[in-house]
Design an enzyme around this catalytic site. Sequence first.
Site, PDB file in Angstrom:
ATOM      1  N   HIS A  54       0.834  -1.201   0.000  1.00 50.76           N
ATOM      2  CA  HIS A  54       0.000   0.000   0.000  1.00 50.76           C
ATOM      3  C   HIS A  54       0.869   1.252   0.000  1.00 50.76           C
ATOM      4  O   HIS A  54       2.080   1.197   0.165  1.00 50.76           O
ATOM      5  CB  HIS A  54      -0.960   0.015   1.192  1.00 50.76           C
ATOM      6  CG  HIS A  54      -0.294   0.104   2.527  1.00 50.76           C
ATOM      7  ND1 HIS A  54       0.106  -1.005   3.231  1.00 50.76           N
ATOM      8  CD2 HIS A  54       0.043   1.173   3.287  1.00 50.76           C
ATOM      9  CE1 HIS A  54       0.657  -0.625   4.371  1.00 50.76           C
ATOM     10  NE2 HIS A  54       0.640   0.705   4.431  1.00 50.76           N
ATOM     11  N   ALA A  55       0.199   2.368  -0.203  1.00 50.59           N
ATOM     12  CA  ALA A  55       0.769   3.708  -0.054  1.00 50.59           C
ATOM     13  C   ALA A  55      -0.252   4.492   0.772  1.00 50.59           C
ATOM     14  O   ALA A  55      -1.263   3.931   1.210  1.00 50.59           O
ATOM     15  CB  ALA A  55       0.999   4.360  -1.418  1.00 50.59           C
TER      16      ALA A  55
END
Length: 137
Positions: A54-55
């Site tokens: 994820h970011a």
Amino acid sequence: MSNPVLNSRLIDIQELGDERGMLAVIESNINVPFETKRIFYIYGTAEGVRRGFHAHHKTRQALVCVSGKCTVFLDNIERKTDILLDSPTKLLILEPNDWHEMYDFSADCVLLVLASHLYDPEDYIRDYNQFREVYGG
């Protein structure tokens, strides 16, 4: 409107010590360039497992292996790189615009994470195509 590219970076934490042992200090707004609002740690990760994927929209993080080692894969569209965290004096400042995955955890790895924001599921970008839309321009 695209988000500006921020640069994740590895910094050294000053270690202090004598015959009694060592001490490393992490301070908000000093060697961590943000105020810490959330602290968590990852441990007991099974061999071969990758984590993260994820970011973020806004959360900045500081990662340090206080025990053991792991590798962090970073992708900010403009560059892809792997960072080895193998010392309690290596601190990775992770910007929101870096898709990140952690892997190659040693059996004794304890990965400490300091975050600039409290947990908010809406802050996470968990789909790589959405990440490219947000940060790819």
